[in-house]
Design a protein around this motif. Structure first.
Motif, short mmCIF file in Angstrom:
data_model
loop_
_atom_site.label_atom_id
_atom_site.label_comp_id
_atom_site.label_asym_id
_atom_site.label_seq_id
_atom_site.Cartn_x
_atom_site.Cartn_y
_atom_site.Cartn_z
N GLY A 65 0.89 -1.23 -0.12
CA GLY A 65 0.05 0.10 -0.01
C GLY A 65 0.77 1.31 -0.03
O GLY A 65 0.34 2.25 -0.13
N ALA A 66 2.20 1.11 0.02
CA ALA A 66 3.09 2.44 0.13
C ALA A 66 3.05 3.05 -1.24
O ALA A 66 3.37 2.26 -1.98
CB ALA A 66 4.25 1.91 0.56
N THR A 70 5.28 1.63 -5.71
CA THR A 70 4.76 1.75 -7.08
C THR A 70 5.48 3.00 -7.77
O THR A 70 5.65 2.95 -8.98
CB THR A 70 3.31 1.87 -7.63
N SER A 71 5.68 4.19 -7.14
CA SER A 71 6.09 5.27 -7.67
C SER A 71 7.73 5.32 -7.64
O SER A 71 8.24 5.32 -6.42
CB SER A 71 5.40 6.37 -6.90
N ALA A 75 9.87 6.69 -4.27
CA ALA A 75 10.88 6.00 -3.62
C ALA A 75 12.19 6.77 -3.81
O ALA A 75 13.20 6.59 -2.75
CB ALA A 75 11.21 4.65 -4.62
N SER A 76 12.28 7.80 -4.68
CA SER A 76 13.62 8.52 -4.66
C SER A 76 13.55 9.50 -3.56
O SER A 76 14.55 9.63 -2.94
CB SER A 76 13.46 9.24 -6.17
N ALA A 77 12.33 10.00 -3.38
CA ALA A 77 12.40 11.23 -2.29
C ALA A 77 12.52 10.28 -0.75
O ALA A 77 13.44 10.93 0.05
CB ALA A 77 10.99 11.61 -2.46
N ASP A 78 12.16 9.28 -0.70
CA ASP A 78 12.05 8.60 0.36
C ASP A 78 13.67 8.17 0.72
O ASP A 78 14.10 8.43 1.71
CB ASP A 78 11.26 7.19 0.38
N ALA A 79 14.23 7.84 -0.33
CA ALA A 79 15.97 7.62 -0.35
C ALA A 79 16.48 8.71 0.12
O ALA A 79 17.53 8.53 0.89
CB ALA A 79 16.45 6.70 -1.52
N GLU A 80 16.09 9.87 -0.49
CA GLU A 80 17.18 10.93 -0.18
C GLU A 80 16.70 11.46 1.23
O GLU A 80 17.51 11.88 2.00
CB GLU A 80 16.33 12.09 -0.97
N GLY A 99 9.34 -5.44 -8.13
CA GLY A 99 8.83 -4.34 -7.56
C GLY A 99 9.80 -3.48 -6.46
O GLY A 99 9.45 -2.47 -6.00
N ALA A 100 10.89 -4.42 -6.09
CA ALA A 100 11.69 -3.47 -5.03
C ALA A 100 12.35 -2.56 -5.66
O ALA A 100 12.81 -2.38 -6.87
CB ALA A 100 12.64 -4.74 -4.27
N ALA A 101 13.03 -1.60 -4.73
CA ALA A 101 13.93 -0.57 -5.13
C ALA A 101 15.11 -0.92 -4.82
O ALA A 101 15.51 -1.41 -3.79
CB ALA A 101 13.33 0.68 -4.27
N LEU A 102 16.12 -0.51 -5.83
CA LEU A 102 17.54 -0.59 -5.60
C LEU A 102 18.00 0.75 -5.27
O LEU A 102 17.77 2.11 -5.97
CB LEU A 102 18.15 -1.13 -6.85
#
Length: 598
Positions: A65-66, A70-71, A75-80, A99-102
């Protein structure tokens, strides 16, 4: 078939977030259980031990649900944001096929730096897991034409009894993905090679001057002394080409070697280059090979029903890798992996310890476990892997190249390793799938193990069900001497919660001789946590055949499956029983019905 750890059953310690966690040390999760109760659920986020060098990248799985699930922008903003909190330079790299983020951690990070970033992700309830992007390596032990030299296929003692299977199947119609170093051109293999892909995204690892592309050609994986963490250098291995030749070298062409599934096709997927290859690339290769979607990569025109991975490293299977394997198996691909060459418990290596795979140990020419082969309860089956310290000819002969660094003249060579054992089983799986296209990955694994023969030699530590027998296994799934007559149970039987075993009978009469070598046992059991159950077929004389073992991590509902049993040693007439026991408290179930098809 083993299944991955589930939060419902596992209590995983994530307190030790030191640099040691992020290196090759195998840190085991703490699991608490008894015979009657379940454990406390695990935290939503967790980290896991990993092989390879200290992490430069992380693989992050988000809850469904996060927004970050999908976005890419999210994910980029979260990593930053997490990087700022940890005081590190963290950036989103790409979305994996699962679907995981690298996530890229930048250069020159220390173990404590990585631990800080992991802690930020771990504290986020929207993160389901975070694992290092591990470096994997080929699992061959190579040294430096000709069916008569392929003892591994036909010799009575240590061979896999392949020639008899060719009367029933050659693997036609099946594609096998070889996730490895790629493919160097060889005329004894070329006719059976179809398009693959180069999944190596790191140009330093790729060596071919670019990143991912549609050309899986192997430029060589040599390295000099002092590189790859090694004091001495190494020539190029052409590892993927050797593996591919064992599976599907062209046969009856008056040259070279015979492939086990020479009617099948091989799709080379390049994930290993200089110094090895990363989990993230392997995860995408697994996904793509089985027909899944990987961002930036065209759809796979040659979806593989069998995947071979003769690679790995120390550390238990990560959630990220397990998710990719589960997806592949769910799409109908059988995944075969090498147990490893460290003469240690395979449970401490990945992907050998992953669930939903067939883990293969190596045997030598006399049918004993090869001295280097890993072993243990996660091993499903053994197959010839060779042992060249006794004689070069005691290794596994297959297609290769004479180039020490870059490709030169094609040749053949004997290698040893669980890397050589695994493609024997991948080839067998292709023979089986061609003989019976309806087979599921679970049925393929079950038939391989059920029809194995005892090891002619010894195996300290455990080599699974024994030495694979290709002829017997293909005969079993092809239908053997069965007549198609079906016998069905008469009524439901309740399964007591954490109670004694119950039995449901079927009486067979009017038949002559023994049961077939491919007795089909259809099972329909309702249960809200099938991992609680042990299921056996009991023959009229009391002999028991294990159909399903218990699993503390299989939380799915119900057991609805058809198992293949070699019951040729049993008299057909008499009362057969399905015996079921629930080993854990909390969930109940019913044997709705079951059937025997002779």
């Amino acid at each position: 078939m083993r299944t991955p750890t589930s939060p419902r059953r596992a209590l995983i310690s994530v307190a030790a977030l030191s640099a040691a966690l992020l290196t090759a040390a195998a840190v085991q999760p703490a699991v608490a259980q008894d015979s009657t109760t379940r454990e406390t659920p695990a935290p939503a986020a967790r980290t896991e031990a990993a092989p390879g060098t200290p992490a430069e990248r992380l693989i992050v799985g988000y809850e469904s649900g996060a927004a970050e699930a999908t976005s890419n922008k999210a994910a980029s903003a979260d990593a930053e944001a997490k990087g700022k909190q940890a005081g590190e330079d963290v950036g989103f790299s790409r979305r994996l096929g699962t679907g995981a983020a690298l996530v890229d951690l930048g250069e020159n990070v220390t173990g404590s730096d990585v631990a800080d970033v992991i802690a930020e992700y771990e504290a986020d309830p929207q993160v389901s897991y975070v694992v290092p992007d591990r470096l994997n390596k080929p699992l061959a032990t190579p040294n430096d034409t000709e069916y008569a030299k392929q003892w591994d296929l036909f010799e009575a003692t240590g061979g896999m009894r392949v020639p008899g299977a060719w009367d029933l199947s050659t693997g036609s119609g099946v594609t096998v993905a070889v996730i490895d170093t790629g493919y160097v051109a060889h005329t004894d293999l070329a006719a059976n090679v179809v398009a693959g892909y180069d999944f190596i995204s790191d140009t330093a690892v790729a060596v071919d001057g670019n990143g991912r592309d549609s050309n899986p050609a192997d430029p060589g994986d040599w390295y000099a002394a002092g590189e790859c963490g090694q004091q001495t250098g190494s020539n190029s291995s052409w590892h993927g080409t050797h593996v591919a030749g064992t599976i599907a070298a062209v046969t009856d062409n008056t040259k070279g070697v015979a492939g086990i599934a020479h009617g099948a096709k091989v799709s080379p997927l390049r994930v290993l280059g200089k110094c090895g290859g990363y989990d993230s690339d392997i995860i995408d290769a697994i996904t793509w090979a089985s027909g899944g979607t990987v961002s930036g990569v065209p759809a796979n025109p040659n979806v593989a029903k069998v995947i071979n991975m003769s690679l790995g490293g120390s550390g238990t299977c990560s959630t990220a890798t397990q998710n990719a394997i589960n997806g592949a198996v769910g799409r109908g691909s059988t995944v075969v992996v090498a147990a490893g060459n460290s003469n240690q418990n395979a449970a401490n290596f990945s992907p050998a310890s992953c669930g939903n795979v067939i883990t293969v140990a190596a045997t030598n020419r006399s049918g004993s476990r090869s001295y280097y082969s890993n072993y243990g309860t996660v091993v499903d089956i053994a197959a010839p892997g060779g042992e060249t310290r006794t004689a070069t000819s005691d290794g596994i002969l297959s297609t290769l190249n004479s180039g020490t660094r870059t490709p030169s003249i094609e040749n053949y060579a004997h290698y040893q390793g669980t890397s050589m054992a695994a493609p024997h089983i991948a080839g067998l799986a292709a023979l089986m799938k061609s003989a019976n296209p309806a087979l599921t990955p679970a049925q393929i694994e079950s038939a391989v193990k059920t029809n194995a023969r005892p090891l002619p030699g010894t195996c300290t530590g455990g080599c699974g069900a024994g030495l694979a027998d290709a002829t017997k296994t293909v005969q079993a799934v092809k239908g053997g001497t069965g007549t198609g007559t079906t016998y069905t149970s008469t009524g439901p039987v309740a399964i007591p919660d954490a109670g004694p075993a119950v039995e449901s009978p079927i009486t067979v009469g009017g038949r002559s001789g023994n049961a077939p070598s491919a007795l089909q046992v259809g099972v329909d059991i309702s249960h809200t946590y099938r991992g609680d159950l042990v299921v056996d077929l009991v023959a009229p004389d009391g002999s028991a055949y294990r159909l399903k073992s218990s699993s503390t991590s299989d939380s799915a509902d119900n057991v609805v499956a058809t198992y293949t049993v070699n019951a040729s040693a049993e008299t057909a007439n008499g009362t057969w029983k399905l015996r079921v026991q629930d080993l854990y408290a909390q969930d109940t179930g019913t044997i709705n019905s079951w059937r025997l098809t002779f």
